[in-house]
Design a protein around this motif. Structure first.
Motif, mmCIF file in Angstrom:
data_model
loop_
_atom_site.group_PDB
_atom_site.id
_atom_site.type_symbol
_atom_site.label_atom_id
_atom_site.label_comp_id
_atom_site.label_asym_id
_atom_site.label_seq_id
_atom_site.Cartn_x
_atom_site.Cartn_y
_atom_site.Cartn_z
ATOM 1 N N PHE A 54 3.588 14.159 1.509
ATOM 2 C CA PHE A 54 4.100 13.050 2.325
ATOM 3 C C PHE A 54 3.638 11.743 1.699
ATOM 4 C CE2 PHE A 54 3.306 9.949 5.770
ATOM 5 C CZ PHE A 54 4.626 9.724 6.136
ATOM 6 N N ARG A 55 4.564 10.805 1.537
ATOM 7 C CA ARG A 55 4.231 9.512 0.948
ATOM 8 C C ARG A 55 4.863 8.404 1.778
ATOM 9 N NH1 ARG A 55 5.556 10.453 -4.073
ATOM 10 N NH2 ARG A 55 7.629 9.493 -4.040
ATOM 11 N N PHE A 56 4.073 7.397 2.121
ATOM 12 C CA PHE A 56 4.554 6.268 2.931
ATOM 13 C C PHE A 56 4.090 4.979 2.268
ATOM 14 C CE2 PHE A 56 4.238 3.151 6.350
ATOM 15 C CZ PHE A 56 5.475 3.298 6.971
ATOM 16 N N SER A 57 5.038 4.070 2.010
ATOM 17 C CA SER A 57 4.726 2.815 1.303
ATOM 18 C C SER A 57 5.290 1.619 2.047
ATOM 19 C CB SER A 57 5.321 2.834 -0.112
ATOM 20 O OG SER A 57 4.800 3.886 -0.883
ATOM 21 N N GLN A 58 4.554 0.525 1.970
ATOM 22 C CA GLN A 58 5.037 -0.758 2.498
ATOM 23 C C GLN A 58 4.601 -1.878 1.567
ATOM 24 O OE1 GLN A 58 3.669 -0.798 6.725
ATOM 25 N NE2 GLN A 58 5.863 -0.940 7.189
ATOM 26 N N ASP A 59 5.490 -2.860 1.394
ATOM 27 C CA ASP A 59 5.203 -4.068 0.622
ATOM 28 C C ASP A 59 5.600 -5.270 1.453
ATOM 29 O OD1 ASP A 59 4.439 -3.338 -2.347
ATOM 30 O OD2 ASP A 59 5.994 -1.921 -1.738
ATOM 31 N N LEU A 60 4.670 -6.210 1.579
ATOM 32 C CA LEU A 60 4.910 -7.429 2.344
ATOM 33 C C LEU A 60 5.015 -8.596 1.368
ATOM 34 C CD1 LEU A 60 5.092 -8.896 5.082
ATOM 35 C CD2 LEU A 60 2.587 -9.133 4.987
ATOM 36 N N TYR A 61 6.221 -9.142 1.214
ATOM 37 C CA TYR A 61 6.450 -10.275 0.328
ATOM 38 C C TYR A 61 6.424 -11.562 1.140
ATOM 39 C CZ TYR A 61 8.120 -6.550 -2.720
ATOM 40 O OH TYR A 61 8.223 -5.401 -3.451
ATOM 41 N N GLY A 62 5.864 -12.599 0.553
ATOM 42 C CA GLY A 62 5.838 -13.878 1.234
ATOM 43 C C GLY A 62 4.546 -14.635 1.032
ATOM 44 N N LEU A 63 3.534 -13.997 0.466
ATOM 45 C CA LEU A 63 2.288 -14.699 0.162
ATOM 46 C C LEU A 63 2.438 -15.353 -1.201
ATOM 47 C CD1 LEU A 63 -0.358 -12.125 1.436
ATOM 48 C CD2 LEU A 63 0.763 -13.992 2.662
ATOM 49 N N GLY A 64 3.320 -16.319 -1.263
ATOM 50 C CA GLY A 64 3.699 -16.936 -2.516
ATOM 51 C C GLY A 64 5.100 -16.515 -2.887
ATOM 52 N N GLY A 65 5.770 -17.259 -3.729
ATOM 53 C CA GLY A 65 7.102 -16.897 -4.178
ATOM 54 C C GLY A 65 8.198 -17.410 -3.256
ATOM 55 N N TYR A 107 0.842 -1.186 0.000
ATOM 56 C CA TYR A 107 0.000 0.000 0.000
ATOM 57 C C TYR A 107 0.882 1.242 0.000
ATOM 58 C CZ TYR A 107 1.091 0.736 4.947
ATOM 59 O OH TYR A 107 1.752 0.964 6.126
ATOM 60 N N THR A 108 0.305 2.358 -0.452
ATOM 61 C CA THR A 108 0.966 3.667 -0.414
ATOM 62 C C THR A 108 -0.038 4.703 0.046
ATOM 63 O OG1 THR A 108 2.515 3.140 -2.201
ATOM 64 C CG2 THR A 108 2.126 5.455 -1.738
ATOM 65 N N TYR A 109 0.316 5.402 1.121
ATOM 66 C CA TYR A 109 -0.503 6.504 1.618
ATOM 67 C C TYR A 109 0.139 7.806 1.150
ATOM 68 C CZ TYR A 109 -2.351 10.010 4.826
ATOM 69 O OH TYR A 109 -2.905 11.140 5.356
ATOM 70 N N THR A 110 -0.670 8.689 0.549
ATOM 71 C CA THR A 110 -0.159 9.956 0.036
ATOM 72 C C THR A 110 -0.991 11.104 0.589
ATOM 73 O OG1 THR A 110 0.542 8.902 -2.022
ATOM 74 C CG2 THR A 110 0.394 11.295 -2.023
ATOM 75 N N PHE A 111 -0.292 12.104 1.125
ATOM 76 C CA PHE A 111 -0.933 13.337 1.574
ATOM 77 C C PHE A 111 -0.279 14.474 0.804
ATOM 78 C CE2 PHE A 111 -1.312 17.111 4.205
ATOM 79 C CZ PHE A 111 -2.646 17.076 4.576
ATOM 80 N N ASP A 112 -1.092 15.212 0.031
ATOM 81 C CA ASP A 112 -0.536 16.221 -0.872
ATOM 82 C C ASP A 112 -1.397 17.476 -0.802
ATOM 83 O OD1 ASP A 112 0.657 17.672 -2.854
ATOM 84 O OD2 ASP A 112 0.565 16.110 -4.380
ATOM 85 N N THR A 113 -0.853 18.561 -0.241
ATOM 86 C CA THR A 113 -1.618 19.803 -0.139
ATOM 87 C C THR A 113 -1.707 20.527 -1.464
ATOM 88 O OG1 THR A 113 0.337 21.110 0.454
ATOM 89 C CG2 THR A 113 -0.899 20.088 2.252
#
Length: 800
Positions: free
Chosen positions: A608-619, A589-595
């Motif tokens: 402001f931008r904050f992102s996270q990726d969770l790998y492991g559900l397959g692969g 997901y990526t959360y973006t706050f942009d005035t």
């Protein structure tokens, strides 16, 4: 601008042809033969005889003449009949001749237009010009229409800045009562705006105000490369843009009292002067809310204003407060509520007190929404920007907001939204009139590095794909060492809602990119994005990645011939290559706050931008990857200087028994300017006395970068479109799970500690004919011995 109307001679210069032209000229002059004695008496005609008509029916001629058989007719009535027939536009000449009890009406019909041709035109093509004229093949020729067509063509050229265009319409007579119409065109030069000046501006410089205008000033370089034209219709828009600029900066009383546009002697240029009365700058004072609607409590709306006292006045901030209040009123089920901002001023303190009054509006409904002017863009793309549909209560604020959203699409050079009365007193019709503009862009870029050499990239973007409002982007980039390719497709209104669907596909390869190994990275990432608040959005995605590391030279490979050539790679990379191609899958997901979405304060922007990726559900990989970006921008010194700051960082942590590879970790690419791709960070460089390895960059689990930049005028005439910038970057890449490098049998420790790098640079920005161009000249001032520097890069963008 010169318009000359004349009749053309036939192209064959014979006496017969000249005679035919002269005859046509004579017939083109209206004439009437009415016997002198007739003027002194009245007549009654027992019959009316019509001569010379071919296409026009006798009944039509009689209806225009208005003379009844047997009725007494005065001399004045005969004259009136002549005037009506001549004014019908159907005849070249008319004669009314009384002959005893018979009235003879002789007419000569206008010829039929055989062909319409344009000669001498290069800038505007035939199909464009044909749409401007009303003279058409197989229709009746009219001198008045021909003259109007010449004026229309001249006006068409004036809108392109060619005010000196000359239109010569010529008529060539053919047999069978037909004519050929030829418009001979001398397009002339573009009328440029040689100089734009301002009077009365104290708070902002001429340079800053010129940036606001749609009309631009041409200079020496622009004469050689591109021309900025004077378009009279744009002057009123420029006036409004100046007013909006001052209003948004706290000047509610500003006036543009006049605009002087003086043409140069050669008629190829203009001098423009805008006369401004700024007034005083005001700040917000007391903010209150009252309700004149029984169902609504003012206290529930007080917190929705969100305007701080002492803040510089901005009408945009008031508009957003009104919108929030009206939306809450609608959610409460109370229709026809209007919020009136009542503003009172205190000249002593230079403040504006605002009272938001909730009042009952008129009971008016939207009958329908009419859309005109869109030839490529579908009606549905425009209509979905309205939160109002047919039959809904009419809300002027919502219609205004919809108009702003339509303009923000970037598909139209003009987007006017207005209302007109409907079929009933409680109905209104909303009209949308748009004018489309190019929405595709072709971008070219170039870069240069000491070791990477020259690189080229190109991207093709279309923001209104097939007129559906969809985005399609294709990017290709290559250097001697790597290739980067991607395809993006975005549907901004999935399922007809404010839900953005995106499909992202990429395929990147590298061959010895400041390293002695090759990489192959590909992936697919579909995503959905939706709003959380006015300035906040959230994107949810699922990514499928496949990465492969290859061509790593082990110590055994290097010494296969019995000679240690010092070409071997780090044991770390050798072990990572043995894992082969690996698949990574998981949500993110990526959360973006942009005035910048609101534009309340046009001098300041915050992202402001904050992102996270969770790998492991397959692969094959289990890891959590986190990145964040904080960006701020501020215009200072009467907005002539722009200051920017960016703070970026990231971390990746392995989960389970996963061993991260260089393809999972962060590299120094584009984080700190002044360094090559893979130019800094942990590197397996110096080993034991057996010699040095390839010195390959290993990346890191963490990265951080701070980028500070300013953009300012260089003192050159602003019409050149050249300004400068300074920047300072600092940051690092660090952290490894395995730091045992070197070669087999002679291991050594890799330094993966946090070691800051920094670089300074100077930028040149040029709004050239090719598009926005940026040149960066850089120097690393804090680095390690094994880092790879980059001293210059160049980017160019252009639109089609």
């Amino acid at each position: 601008m010169t318009i000359r109307l004349q009749l053309a001679k036939p192209k064959a210069k014979t006496r017969l042809g000249m005679l035919a032209t002269s005859t046509f000229l004579a017939l083109a002059v209206p004439c009437a033969f009415v016997a002198a004695p007739v003027l002194a008496q009245d007549y009654a005609f027992q019959s009316v005889k019509i001569e010379g008509n071919d296409r026009v029916e006798p009944a039509t001629i009689l209806s225009y003449a208005g003379i009844a058989k047997g009725a007494r007719v005065s001399a004045g009535a005969l004259n009136d009949a002549f005037q009506r027939l001549q004014g019908s536009g159907l005849f070249e000449s008319v004669e009314i001749v009384p002959q005893g009890g018979t009235l003879v009406i002789r007419v000569k019909e206008y010829p039929t237009v055989n062909v319409v041709d344009f000669e001498g035109n290069k800038i505007l093509k035939d199909d464009k010009l044909a749409g401007l004229v009303k003279t058409q093949p197989r229709k009746v020729f009219s001198p008045a229409t021909l003259e109007a067509d010449a004026a229309a063509l001249a006006e068409g050229y004036a809108t392109t800045g060619r005010l000196a265009a000359r239109i010569d319409p010529k008529v060539i007579k053919r047999d069978g009562n037909r004519v050929d119409v030829v418009f001979e065109i001398k397009e002339g030069a573009v009328s440029e705006v040689n100089r734009i000046t301002f009077t009365g501006n104290r708070s902002f410089s001429d340079r800053r105000l010129r940036d606001v205008l749609g009309t631009k000033q041409a200079g020496i370089l622009h004469r050689l490369i591109q021309r900025d034209t004077f378009v009279p219709d744009r002057v009123q828009l420029d006036r409004q843009m100046l007013v909006d600029f001052y209003h948004s900066r706290g000047y509610p009383d500003v006036e543009v009292t006049g605009v002087s546009s003086e043409m140069t002697r050669d008629r190829e240029g203009f001098f423009m002067t805008f006369n401004i009365r700024e007034g005083q700058q005001y700040k917000f004072g007391q903010i209150t809310t009252v309700s004149e609607v029984e169902e609504l409590d003012a206290k529930e709306f007080e917190g929705l204003a969100k305007i701080r006292s002492g803040r510089i006045y901005s009408p945009t901030e008031i508009d957003y407060a009104v919108t929030r209040m009206e939306e809450v009123a609608l959610r409460k089920g109370v229709n026809f509520v209007r919020v009136d901002p009542r503003i009172t001023r205190d000249p002593r303190t230079q403040t504006l007190n605002v009272e938001f009054a909730l009042v009952r509006g008129e009971r008016v409904f939207v009958e329908r929404i009419d859309i005109e002017g869109n030839t490529t863009t579908l009606d549905s793309v425009i209509r979905r920007e309205f939160n109002t549909v047919e039959g809904d209560p009419f809300n002027p604020r919502e219609i205004k907001n919809a108009a702003e959203r339509i303009r923000a699409l970037g598909f139209f050079s003009k987007a006017d939204v207005g209302t007109k009365p409907g079929t009933g007193p409680d109905q209104v019709i909303v009209g949308v009139d748009v004018e489309e503009q190019p929405t595709g862009s072709l971008t070219f870029g170039a870069s240069y590095g000491a070791s990477a050499g020259f690189g080229l990239n190109a991207s093709l973007e279309e923001s209104n794909f097939l007129g559906r409002g969809q985005y399609l982007g294709i990017s290709v980039g290559t250097t001697s060492d790597n290739q980067q390719n991607s395809i993006d497709f975005v549907e901004p209104h999935l399922l007809g809602r404010d839900l953005k669907g995106r499909f992202h596909l990429w395929y990147n390869t590298s061959e010895s990119d400041n390293s002695d190994y090759n990489t192959k990275m590909m992936g697919i990432s579909p995503s959905l994005e939706f709003p959380l608040a006015r300035n906040a959005r959230l994107e949810m995605r699922y990514s499928f990645l496949r990465n492969e590391l290859s061509s790593v030279t082990s110590y055994a490979d290097d010494t296969a011939d019995g000679t240690d050539n010092g070409l071997w790679s780090s044991q770390i990379l050798v072990a990572e290559e043995e894992q082969g191609a690996r698949n990574s899958m998981g949500p993110g997901y990526t959360y973006t706050f942009d005035t910048r979405r609101t534009g309340i304060d046009p001098r300041t922007g915050f992202t402001f931008r904050f992102s996270q990726d969770l790998y492991g559900l397959g692969g094959d990989v289990e890891a959590l990857k986190t990145t964040a970006l904080l960006r701020a921008e501020r215009k200072v010194w009467n907005e002539d200087v722009t200051l920017r700051a960016e703070l970026e960082g990231g971390a990746i942590a392995a989960r389970g028994d996963t061993t991260l590879t260089i393809l999972d970790r962060f590299s120094g690419n584009n984080k700190v300017r002044g360094f090559e791709s893979n130019g800094y960070g942990p590197r397996d460089y110096v080993h034991d006395g057996a010699g040095a390895a390839n010195g390959d960059a290993l990346g890191g689990k963490y990265f951080a970068a701070l980028r500070l930049e300013s953009e300012f005028p260089l003192g050159l005439p602003e019409e050149y479109g050249i300004h400068g910038g300074l920047f300072w970057d600092t940051g690092s890449v660090w952290g490894l799970d395995n730091t045992t490098g070197g070669r087999s049998g002679a291991p050594s420790e890799v330094d993966d500690s946090l070691r800051l790098r920094s670089a300074v640079g100077f930028s040149v920005f040029w709004d050239s004919a090719l598009g926005p161009l940026r040149l960066n000249f850089m120097k690393a001032i804090k680095k390690e011995d094994y880092d790879k520097e980059q001293n210059f890069d160049l980017t160019i963008a252009t639109k089609f």
